[in-house]
Scaffold this motif. Structure first.
Motif, PDB file in Angstrom:
ATOM      1  N   PRO A 146       0.813  -1.215   0.000  1.00 14.37           N
ATOM      2  CA  PRO A 146       0.000   0.000   0.000  1.00 14.37           C
ATOM      3  C   PRO A 146       0.850   1.271   0.000  1.00 14.37           C
ATOM      4  N   LEU A 147       0.452   2.207  -0.815  1.00 21.15           N
ATOM      5  CA  LEU A 147       1.055   3.538  -0.855  1.00 21.15           C
ATOM      6  C   LEU A 147       0.008   4.514  -0.337  1.00 21.15           C
ATOM      7  N   ASP A 148       0.439   5.525   0.419  1.00 26.39           N
ATOM      8  CA  ASP A 148      -0.514   6.430   1.048  1.00 26.39           C
ATOM      9  C   ASP A 148       0.061   7.834   1.080  1.00 26.39           C
ATOM     10  N   GLY A 149      -0.484   8.711   0.242  1.00 29.88           N
ATOM     11  CA  GLY A 149       0.001  10.083   0.172  1.00 29.88           C
ATOM     12  C   GLY A 149      -0.425  10.947   1.345  1.00 29.88           C
ATOM     13  N   ALA A 150      -1.222  10.422   2.264  1.00 25.16           N
ATOM     14  CA  ALA A 150      -1.725  11.214   3.383  1.00 25.16           C
ATOM     15  C   ALA A 150      -0.907  11.047   4.661  1.00 25.16           C
ATOM     16  N   GLN A 151       0.078  10.135   4.656  1.00 25.91           N
ATOM     17  CA  GLN A 151       0.856   9.942   5.882  1.00 25.91           C
ATOM     18  C   GLN A 151       2.272   9.466   5.556  1.00 25.91           C
ATOM     19  N   SER A 152       3.160   9.629   6.527  1.00 24.84           N
ATOM     20  CA  SER A 152       4.538   9.152   6.404  1.00 24.84           C
ATOM     21  C   SER A 152       4.638   7.804   7.096  1.00 24.84           C
ATOM     22  N   THR A 153       5.015   6.807   6.341  1.00 23.45           N
ATOM     23  CA  THR A 153       5.202   5.473   6.914  1.00 23.45           C
ATOM     24  C   THR A 153       6.174   4.695   6.035  1.00 23.45           C
ATOM     25  N   VAL A 154       6.807   3.712   6.599  1.00 20.42           N
ATOM     26  CA  VAL A 154       7.755   2.875   5.867  1.00 20.42           C
ATOM     27  C   VAL A 154       6.981   1.829   5.073  1.00 20.42           C
ATOM     28  N   LEU A 155       7.423   1.564   3.852  1.00 15.52           N
ATOM     29  CA  LEU A 155       6.789   0.527   3.040  1.00 15.52           C
ATOM     30  C   LEU A 155       7.246  -0.852   3.512  1.00 15.52           C
ATOM     31  N   ASP A 156       6.296  -1.764   3.592  1.00 10.95           N
ATOM     32  CA  ASP A 156       6.574  -3.149   3.951  1.00 10.95           C
ATOM     33  C   ASP A 156       6.267  -4.043   2.756  1.00 10.95           C
ATOM     34  N   VAL A 157       7.110  -5.047   2.561  1.00  2.00           N
ATOM     35  CA  VAL A 157       6.887  -6.068   1.549  1.00  2.00           C
ATOM     36  C   VAL A 157       6.608  -7.363   2.305  1.00  2.00           C
ATOM     37  N   SER A 158       5.380  -7.860   2.175  1.00  5.24           N
ATOM     38  CA  SER A 158       4.977  -9.067   2.884  1.00  5.24           C
ATOM     39  C   SER A 158       4.994 -10.246   1.921  1.00  5.24           C
ATOM     40  N   MET A 159       5.767 -11.274   2.286  1.00  3.70           N
ATOM     41  CA  MET A 159       5.968 -12.433   1.419  1.00  3.70           C
ATOM     42  C   MET A 159       5.504 -13.714   2.101  1.00  3.70           C
ATOM     43  N   THR A 160       4.981 -14.617   1.286  1.00  5.74           N
ATOM     44  CA  THR A 160       4.688 -15.982   1.735  1.00  5.74           C
ATOM     45  C   THR A 160       5.646 -16.899   1.008  1.00  5.74           C
ATOM     46  N   PHE A 161       6.208 -17.840   1.751  1.00  9.50           N
ATOM     47  CA  PHE A 161       7.153 -18.800   1.200  1.00  9.50           C
ATOM     48  C   PHE A 161       6.618 -20.214   1.376  1.00  9.50           C
ATOM     49  N   SER A 162       7.015 -21.089   0.479  1.00 13.69           N
ATOM     50  CA  SER A 162       6.768 -22.514   0.603  1.00 13.69           C
ATOM     51  C   SER A 162       8.105 -23.176   0.906  1.00 13.69           C
ATOM     52  N   PHE A 163       8.069 -24.331   1.559  1.00 11.88           N
ATOM     53  CA  PHE A 163       9.296 -25.092   1.805  1.00 11.88           C
ATOM     54  C   PHE A 163       8.963 -26.575   1.790  1.00 11.88           C
ATOM     55  N   ASP A 164       9.980 -27.405   1.557  1.00 10.49           N
ATOM     56  CA  ASP A 164       9.788 -28.854   1.506  1.00 10.49           C
ATOM     57  C   ASP A 164       9.747 -29.482   2.892  1.00 10.49           C
ATOM     58  N   TYR A 165      10.737 -29.147   3.725  1.00  3.48           N
ATOM     59  CA  TYR A 165      10.753 -29.701   5.075  1.00  3.48           C
ATOM     60  C   TYR A 165      11.631 -28.856   5.984  1.00  3.48           C
ATOM     61  N   ILE A 166      11.495 -29.117   7.282  1.00  4.41           N
ATOM     62  CA  ILE A 166      12.250 -28.400   8.298  1.00  4.41           C
ATOM     63  C   ILE A 166      13.327 -29.316   8.851  1.00  4.41           C
ATOM     64  N   ASP A 167      14.524 -28.764   8.998  1.00  3.33           N
ATOM     65  CA  ASP A 167      15.604 -29.464   9.706  1.00  3.33           C
ATOM     66  C   ASP A 167      15.962 -28.580  10.889  1.00  3.33           C
ATOM     67  N   ASP A 168      15.533 -28.983  12.078  1.00  5.26           N
ATOM     68  CA  ASP A 168      15.811 -28.185  13.272  1.00  5.26           C
ATOM     69  C   ASP A 168      16.820 -28.854  14.177  1.00  5.26           C
ATOM     70  N   GLY A 169      17.531 -29.856  13.660  1.00  7.02           N
ATOM     71  CA  GLY A 169      18.583 -30.514  14.440  1.00  7.02           C
ATOM     72  C   GLY A 169      18.073 -31.531  15.432  1.00  7.02           C
ATOM     73  N   VAL A 170      16.763 -31.688  15.543  1.00  2.00           N
ATOM     74  CA  VAL A 170      16.181 -32.646  16.482  1.00  2.00           C
ATOM     75  C   VAL A 170      15.930 -33.951  15.733  1.00  2.00           C
ATOM     76  N   SER A 171      16.447 -35.034  16.266  1.00  2.73           N
ATOM     77  CA  SER A 171      16.191 -36.333  15.623  1.00  2.73           C
ATOM     78  C   SER A 171      15.580 -37.267  16.659  1.00  2.73           C
TER      79      SER A 171
END
Length: 172
Positions: A146-171
């Motif tokens: 979103p862009l907004d000419g009525a206020q000062s704010t930082v632009l955010d880029v929101s992303m969704t990611f897919s992944f195959d699996y998690i490796d968290d070191g726990v076996s």
């Protein structure tokens, strides 16, 4: 076991704090933008969720529940701060076009666009206490910016990611 006491609570280690993390990109396929720049710009992310699929067993008028398969959601989100060079937006657009370009009606194989992302979580002294590796990650969605000419704010880029699996070191 007795009720939880003051001594029990005071004996716990320091609380893990939500800001003590880094999301590290090994590369940005299709882009010459530094993966470190994305790491520095991450505002929020999450540890992907998981669940256990319940199995209902019905015999002789009686129902019993048991644990079925462990299931990961295979997605997570991250929000990035944008800078005046729009390098965040460009990096993810270039990655997307590298995977599948609608202009050229072409793309590449998953072995070229999937990357290893690392989520490091730190203690209060800056030591890595937990590392979660998200194997086979790639972006699947970028929300509107979103862009907004009525206020000062930082632009955010929101992303969704897919992944195959998690490796968290726990076996197990």
């Amino acid at each position: 076991m007795a009720r939880t006491s003051h001594a029990n609570v005071m004996s716990l280690p320091d609380a893990a704090q939500s800001w003590n993390f880094d999301l590290l990109f090994s590369q940005i396929p299709g882009s010459n933008i530094s993966p470190e720049n994305l790491t520095f710009k991450v505002k929020t992310t999450n540890i992907p969720g998981s669940s256990i699929e319940p199995v209902k067993i019905e015999l002789h008028g009686v129902a019993k529940q048991e644990a079925g398969r462990a299931i990961y959601e295979h997605t997570f989100t991250a929000v990035f701060m944008e800078t005046i060079d729009y390098a965040t937006y460009l990096a993810f657009r270039q990655w997307r076009d590298y995977m599948r370009s609608w202009k050229k009606n072409s793309g590449t194989n998953s072995s070229a666009y999937k990357v290893r992302l690392e989520l490091d979580m730190y203690d209060n002294a800056g030591n890595v206490m937990q590392t979660i590796v998200l194997v086979g990650s790639f972006p699947t969605a970028m929300t509107e910016i979103p862009l907004d000419g009525a206020q000062s704010t930082v632009l955010d880029v929101s992303m969704t990611f897919s992944f195959d699996y998690i490796d968290d070191g726990v076996s197990y």
